[in-house]
Design a protein around this motif. Sequence first.
Motif, PDB file in Angstrom:
ATOM      1  N   ASP A 222       5.383   7.682  -7.653  1.00 50.34           N
ATOM      2  CA  ASP A 222       4.469   6.637  -7.189  1.00 50.34           C
ATOM      3  C   ASP A 222       3.220   7.313  -6.653  1.00 50.34           C
ATOM      4  O   ASP A 222       3.248   7.966  -5.604  1.00 50.34           O
ATOM      5  N   SER A 223       2.117   7.154  -7.367  1.00 54.05           N
ATOM      6  CA  SER A 223       0.881   7.855  -6.981  1.00 54.05           C
ATOM      7  C   SER A 223       0.344   7.397  -5.632  1.00 54.05           C
ATOM      8  O   SER A 223      -0.464   8.099  -5.017  1.00 54.05           O
ATOM      9  N   ARG A 224       0.802   6.251  -5.137  1.00 59.91           N
ATOM     10  CA  ARG A 224       0.334   5.804  -3.821  1.00 59.91           C
ATOM     11  C   ARG A 224       0.760   6.765  -2.712  1.00 59.91           C
ATOM     12  O   ARG A 224       0.098   6.843  -1.663  1.00 59.91           O
ATOM     13  N   GLU A 225       1.852   7.497  -2.951  1.00 60.17           N
ATOM     14  CA  GLU A 225       2.335   8.405  -1.911  1.00 60.17           C
ATOM     15  C   GLU A 225       1.312   9.473  -1.538  1.00 60.17           C
ATOM     16  O   GLU A 225       1.302   9.954  -0.406  1.00 60.17           O
ATOM     17  N   ILE A 226       0.485   9.863  -2.464  1.00 57.55           N
ATOM     18  CA  ILE A 226      -0.438  10.968  -2.191  1.00 57.55           C
ATOM     19  C   ILE A 226      -1.721  10.484  -1.538  1.00 57.55           C
ATOM     20  O   ILE A 226      -2.589  11.286  -1.202  1.00 57.55           O
ATOM     21  N   SER A 227      -1.865   9.175  -1.358  1.00 58.32           N
ATOM     22  CA  SER A 227      -3.118   8.619  -0.855  1.00 58.32           C
ATOM     23  C   SER A 227      -3.427   9.154   0.537  1.00 58.32           C
ATOM     24  O   SER A 227      -2.638   8.993   1.476  1.00 58.32           O
ATOM     25  N   GLY A 228      -4.568   9.797   0.669  1.00 58.01           N
ATOM     26  CA  GLY A 228      -5.031  10.227   1.980  1.00 58.01           C
ATOM     27  C   GLY A 228      -5.785   9.108   2.666  1.00 58.01           C
ATOM     28  O   GLY A 228      -6.298   8.188   2.028  1.00 58.01           O
ATOM     29  N   VAL A 229      -5.826   9.171   3.979  1.00 63.87           N
ATOM     30  CA  VAL A 229      -6.547   8.170   4.770  1.00 63.87           C
ATOM     31  C   VAL A 229      -7.823   8.817   5.288  1.00 63.87           C
ATOM     32  O   VAL A 229      -7.774   9.749   6.088  1.00 63.87           O
ATOM     33  N   ASN A 230      -8.950   8.316   4.811  1.00 68.30           N
ATOM     34  CA  ASN A 230     -10.239   8.856   5.234  1.00 68.30           C
ATOM     35  C   ASN A 230     -11.109   7.847   5.970  1.00 68.30           C
ATOM     36  O   ASN A 230     -12.054   8.234   6.646  1.00 68.30           O
ATOM     37  N   ASP A 231     -10.818   6.577   5.813  1.00 65.99           N
ATOM     38  CA  ASP A 231     -11.586   5.562   6.527  1.00 65.99           C
ATOM     39  C   ASP A 231     -10.657   4.414   6.893  1.00 65.99           C
ATOM     40  O   ASP A 231      -9.467   4.433   6.610  1.00 65.99           O
ATOM     41  N   ARG A 232     -11.217   3.395   7.523  1.00 65.44           N
ATOM     42  CA  ARG A 232     -10.367   2.318   8.051  1.00 65.44           C
ATOM     43  C   ARG A 232      -9.853   1.403   6.948  1.00 65.44           C
ATOM     44  O   ARG A 232      -8.798   0.785   7.111  1.00 65.44           O
ATOM     45  N   VAL A 233     -10.562   1.347   5.847  1.00 64.35           N
ATOM     46  CA  VAL A 233     -10.070   0.557   4.721  1.00 64.35           C
ATOM     47  C   VAL A 233      -8.797   1.192   4.176  1.00 64.35           C
ATOM     48  O   VAL A 233      -7.784   0.514   3.947  1.00 64.35           O
ATOM     49  N   GLN A 234      -8.830   2.510   3.974  1.00 69.80           N
ATOM     50  CA  GLN A 234      -7.642   3.212   3.486  1.00 69.80           C
ATOM     51  C   GLN A 234      -6.515   3.181   4.501  1.00 69.80           C
ATOM     52  O   GLN A 234      -5.334   3.100   4.137  1.00 69.80           O
ATOM     53  N   MET A 235      -6.864   3.221   5.783  1.00 69.11           N
ATOM     54  CA  MET A 235      -5.832   3.150   6.817  1.00 69.11           C
ATOM     55  C   MET A 235      -5.123   1.798   6.794  1.00 69.11           C
ATOM     56  O   MET A 235      -3.890   1.717   6.929  1.00 69.11           O
ATOM     57  N   ALA A 236      -5.894   0.720   6.603  1.00 70.28           N
ATOM     58  CA  ALA A 236      -5.289  -0.605   6.529  1.00 70.28           C
ATOM     59  C   ALA A 236      -4.366  -0.731   5.326  1.00 70.28           C
ATOM     60  O   ALA A 236      -3.284  -1.331   5.399  1.00 70.28           O
ATOM     61  N   GLU A 237      -4.767  -0.146   4.200  1.00 69.91           N
ATOM     62  CA  GLU A 237      -3.932  -0.197   3.001  1.00 69.91           C
ATOM     63  C   GLU A 237      -2.646   0.603   3.204  1.00 69.91           C
ATOM     64  O   GLU A 237      -1.555   0.165   2.811  1.00 69.91           O
ATOM     65  N   ALA A 238      -2.759   1.775   3.829  1.00 62.96           N
ATOM     66  CA  ALA A 238      -1.565   2.576   4.109  1.00 62.96           C
ATOM     67  C   ALA A 238      -0.616   1.825   5.038  1.00 62.96           C
ATOM     68  O   ALA A 238       0.607   1.827   4.834  1.00 62.96           O
ATOM     69  N   SER A 239      -1.157   1.176   6.052  1.00 56.70           N
ATOM     70  CA  SER A 239      -0.330   0.397   6.970  1.00 56.70           C
ATOM     71  C   SER A 239       0.385  -0.727   6.239  1.00 56.70           C
ATOM     72  O   SER A 239       1.559  -1.015   6.508  1.00 56.70           O
ATOM     73  N   ARG A 240      -0.311  -1.359   5.310  1.00 64.23           N
ATOM     74  CA  ARG A 240       0.300  -2.456   4.553  1.00 64.23           C
ATOM     75  C   ARG A 240       1.486  -1.947   3.732  1.00 64.23           C
ATOM     76  O   ARG A 240       2.558  -2.573   3.707  1.00 64.23           O
ATOM     77  N   VAL A 241       1.308  -0.805   3.073  1.00 62.18           N
ATOM     78  CA  VAL A 241       2.398  -0.243   2.266  1.00 62.18           C
ATOM     79  C   VAL A 241       3.588   0.136   3.148  1.00 62.18           C
ATOM     80  O   VAL A 241       4.751  -0.146   2.812  1.00 62.18           O
TER      81      VAL A 241
END
Length: 457
Positions: A222-241
């Motif tokens: 699952d390529s989502r696992e490698i997603s880094g968090v660099n801003d608040r948009v990405q942080m919100a998406e990581a929190s959702r997952v």
Amino acid sequence: MNKTSAIVLAAGMGTRMKSDLVKVMHPVAGPPMIEWPVAAAFASGVERCVLVVGHQQEKVRNCFAGRTEVSFAVQAEQLGTGHAVACAMPEIDSDADTVLILCGDTPLLTEQSLRAMLKAHAESGACVTVMTATVENPFGYGRIVKDEAGNVVAITEEKDASEAERLIREVNAGGYCVDRAFLAGAVAKLDNNNAQKEYYLTDVVRQARAKGLSCRSYQVGDSREISGVNDRVQMAEASRVLRRRINEELMRAGVTMIDPDAVYIERGVQIGRDSVIHPGAVIRGNTVIGERCRIEQNTLIIDCRIADDVAVKAGSVLEESVVGPDAAIGPMAHLRPGTELSAHVKIGNFVETKKAFMGEGSKASHLTYLGDATIGRDVNIGCGTITCNYDGVKKHKTVIEDGVFVGSDVQLVAPVTVGKNSLIAAGTTVTKDVPADSLAIARSPQVNKEGWTLRKK
């Protein structure tokens, strides 16, 4: 048996977060971001973990205070990932066979993926194993360059990649398994001859290849696992997952969620089977909820212990409280820290408690404040009752013994004790102790002035 230590990179500030708080300390589905990759590393079999810290290092250190299996290395100046690993190497156990290297801003990495990569690394006999993923849009990632046999020959960063290399969709996920002895020598030889003028950890692949050592890749499913968090948009998406993972695990264990996408439960919360969670519920911290509970919509529960068969009705807030079995709370009730409710207690709408103990079967059905109070069994607290616990300087305690009936609109001016089986008449202000089996009544005499309104007209 192969011994593995981990290095987690957590020195950067994270300027794209636009925050005064260092990036890895931002909460993601509950814990600070840095806790997720560290927890995954230990769950995968790592014995010790070195965190590379820099900006606001004391905050990161405090997050892991008391964890003897976690140590720290300081990267005072951030000169690249290779430099960060070089800073950490003196902290790695000399008897470690393998070093697992992770980024502190990748909270979606799972224990399963790390365990599988460590296993693949050990079985392949590779010197270096690179975690990779195939993504639709590889822009910004380092590209994995392989030979015809599938060996990794290079990892080329975006700014240094050729046109052909930029077409590669298999990318570097930022995780590595590396032979410790080789890694120690390799990071000491890194240079910054690149577009970024940084010491790239990816160059250890080139060094390994130059020595004829094997470099392999492990591709996560699952390529989502490698997603880094660099801003608040990405942080919100990581929190959702992560919230979805938490909710799915609870549902598979027997918890019902009416709408799991609208339920917010932090990591570490425990909920018993056959409990039902309604939309808008927020459950945080070290909360434990028993079996067959009903948590209604728009409730907030933080660091509470809730027994079996409890109903928490809509709009209620519970903080650092203990709730006994078959209790009912709310709607719109507020249990503040230090509240302890026994079995079959009822706390109704717009009731607030703080450092209050209520014995079995007692109830406060509506519009009441109970602070710094000890209340016995089978006590009825009437509407509008207030324990006046604060004199402007100190807090004082109210004691209400078993079987007391407190009428509506009563004020109990602490410190005061009401003896068992007493009755406090409605509208009474209690300023002195009430003996057991007594009636307490303190009202101004009622005066009726007949014809008064007619004369005013």
